[in-house]
Design a protein around this motif. Sequence first.
Motif, PDB file in Angstrom:
ATOM      1  N   ARG A 129       0.842  -1.443   0.295  1.00  0.00           N
ATOM      2  CA  ARG A 129      -0.313   0.007  -0.261  1.00  0.00           C
ATOM      3  C   ARG A 129       1.102   1.336  -0.505  1.00  0.00           C
ATOM      4  NH1 ARG A 129      -4.088  -1.939  -1.274  1.00  0.00           N
ATOM      5  NH2 ARG A 129      -5.308  -3.443  -0.385  1.00  0.00           N
ATOM      6  N   LEU A 130       2.184   1.064   0.118  1.00  0.00           N
ATOM      7  CA  LEU A 130       2.441   2.000  -0.205  1.00  0.00           C
ATOM      8  C   LEU A 130       2.666   3.350  -2.091  1.00  0.00           C
ATOM      9  CD1 LEU A 130       6.526   1.491   1.326  1.00  0.00           C
ATOM     10  CD2 LEU A 130       4.595   2.964   2.046  1.00  0.00           C
ATOM     11  N   PRO A 131       2.905   4.366  -1.917  1.00  0.00           N
ATOM     12  CA  PRO A 131       2.170   5.091  -3.393  1.00  0.00           C
ATOM     13  C   PRO A 131       3.461   4.889  -4.380  1.00  0.00           C
ATOM     14  CG  PRO A 131       3.790   6.798  -1.736  1.00  0.00           C
ATOM     15  CD  PRO A 131       3.393   5.804  -0.851  1.00  0.00           C
ATOM     16  N   ILE A 132       3.107   4.873  -5.467  1.00  0.00           N
ATOM     17  CA  ILE A 132       3.936   4.413  -6.712  1.00  0.00           C
ATOM     18  C   ILE A 132       3.937   5.609  -7.120  1.00  0.00           C
ATOM     19  CG2 ILE A 132       4.012   3.249  -8.565  1.00  0.00           C
ATOM     20  CD1 ILE A 132       2.631   1.259  -7.516  1.00  0.00           C
ATOM     21  N   SER A 133       4.929   6.072  -7.753  1.00  0.00           N
ATOM     22  CA  SER A 133       5.548   7.091  -8.202  1.00  0.00           C
ATOM     23  C   SER A 133       4.349   7.766  -9.488  1.00  0.00           C
ATOM     24  CB  SER A 133       6.690   8.216  -8.711  1.00  0.00           C
ATOM     25  OG  SER A 133       6.546   9.025  -9.380  1.00  0.00           O
ATOM     26  N   SER A 134       3.925   8.616  -8.912  1.00  0.00           N
ATOM     27  CA  SER A 134       3.365   8.813 -11.028  1.00  0.00           C
ATOM     28  C   SER A 134       3.707   9.576 -11.417  1.00  0.00           C
ATOM     29  CB  SER A 134       2.421  10.985 -10.408  1.00  0.00           C
ATOM     30  OG  SER A 134       3.124  11.569 -10.178  1.00  0.00           O
ATOM     31  N   ARG A 135       4.805   8.926 -11.839  1.00  0.00           N
ATOM     32  CA  ARG A 135       6.059   8.870 -12.698  1.00  0.00           C
ATOM     33  C   ARG A 135       5.676   8.203 -14.392  1.00  0.00           C
ATOM     34  NH1 ARG A 135      12.008  10.406 -13.161  1.00  0.00           N
ATOM     35  NH2 ARG A 135      13.247   9.071 -15.074  1.00  0.00           N
TER      36      ARG A 135
END
Length: 453
Positions: A129-135
């Motif tokens: 559930r950790l964020p994945i970069s919008s890149r």
Amino acid sequence: MCGHAKGHAILSRRRSPYRILAVCLLIGYLLASMVYVWAFAIMVARLHPHFRVVDLLAPRANDVVIFTFFLVVGASVGSFLNVVVWRLPQRLNVNGHSFCPRCRNQLRARDNVPIFGWLWLSGRCRDCRLPISSRYPIVETLVGITFALVGATELTRWSLPYLGDSVRTNWLSTPYVDADLLTLIFYHLVALATGWAAGLIRFDGNTLPPRLTLFAAVTLIGGMFALPQAMVVPWQLVGDSNPSEGGFWPPSGWPTHGGDWSVTLVQIGMRLLTSLVAAGFFARVLAKSFCPMADMKMDPLGSSTRRLIDLMILIAVPAIVVGWQAVMGVILIAAIFAKILEMCAFAQSRDSLGRFAVSLPVAMSVQLLLWRGLVASHLWPSEQASQVGLIVSFFGVLTIPLWLDENGESRAPMGDEDENGGISDHFDEDVREAQASGNDPNALQQGDSFELN
């Protein structure tokens, strides 16, 4: 179990706006495709009454299929480039399954779908559930669009000079495709992907890996010897051939005409030599903006000298593809894009060389997209340009250090090499600090570390 179910429900609600956005994007693309097919068919039928609208629907639908094919291929390549850009600077193997860089769990196949996989997960790993970069979706979208525009226009021979008429001379026709054309398109797309990989790596503040440089040299230089048509334009300044006229390559005014293989080899060698010399020269000119302390004689191993070498490699990619004349236009477009990025919040933390590097593949796409028209204008730098056009373009490049003068050497963006020559990766430490302080990991900046394919 109740707490787990409640947490899952909260996460599902958080994901719902992203899922709605994914569905809207898909529906919007289908509607836009339908509007293009019908609107273009109606417009052509009104301009040419001997055509019926019904007869024009199939060729225009074929345009959508071609564009969609290159869009999907480009987005998939962009997904792979995300892996390349993250792994190569750390000297890791780009092969193997994709996994989350935080929890190291292997990604599911449905999570690997370019753009939509990130939206469906709401930008978070399914497991930790950790964020994945919008890149991730941004890179996939940009690479997909550039691939689609370049591939579709070249397949219809609309943008390539000296390589036959566009299929638009007959609105009912479909593209005539042969092995040479497909190989040339593949060559340009590989060059474009290489430019994106090098630009993104430099955008992160990392030096270009030797493996990527070797790959670029083998594919671009070796590919031109294997396929002479990859030259597209000559290295000389000629004026007796019209790039808008149809016909077979090479044009009659070229020294390669007549099938003499030894002459062709000399032409390829001169085409490559002039392109590389131009890349070195213009890199030295732009060094005043990006690496003024570079000195290949007195400090060959210094950080500024490495930036200069990277700048030469970055410019060499479009120079080999479009020739030493047109690369001046590519540099000017890239400098303008870099200046625009300087005003964008997400790119202000990057150095000036990084912004210019990531602008080069965009500029190269513009050149490939409008190549035939630019050559036929006789104003844009090309083998058909007037003396005034070449002189203005040349001095335009010389003026770039005057208005693109921010020097980012004083600060090292995240991902730069540390003093021991290793790659610094601050993401895991930042995550631990954010979790310890109770902050939302979403506050971490994009591009810190990413590993999604």
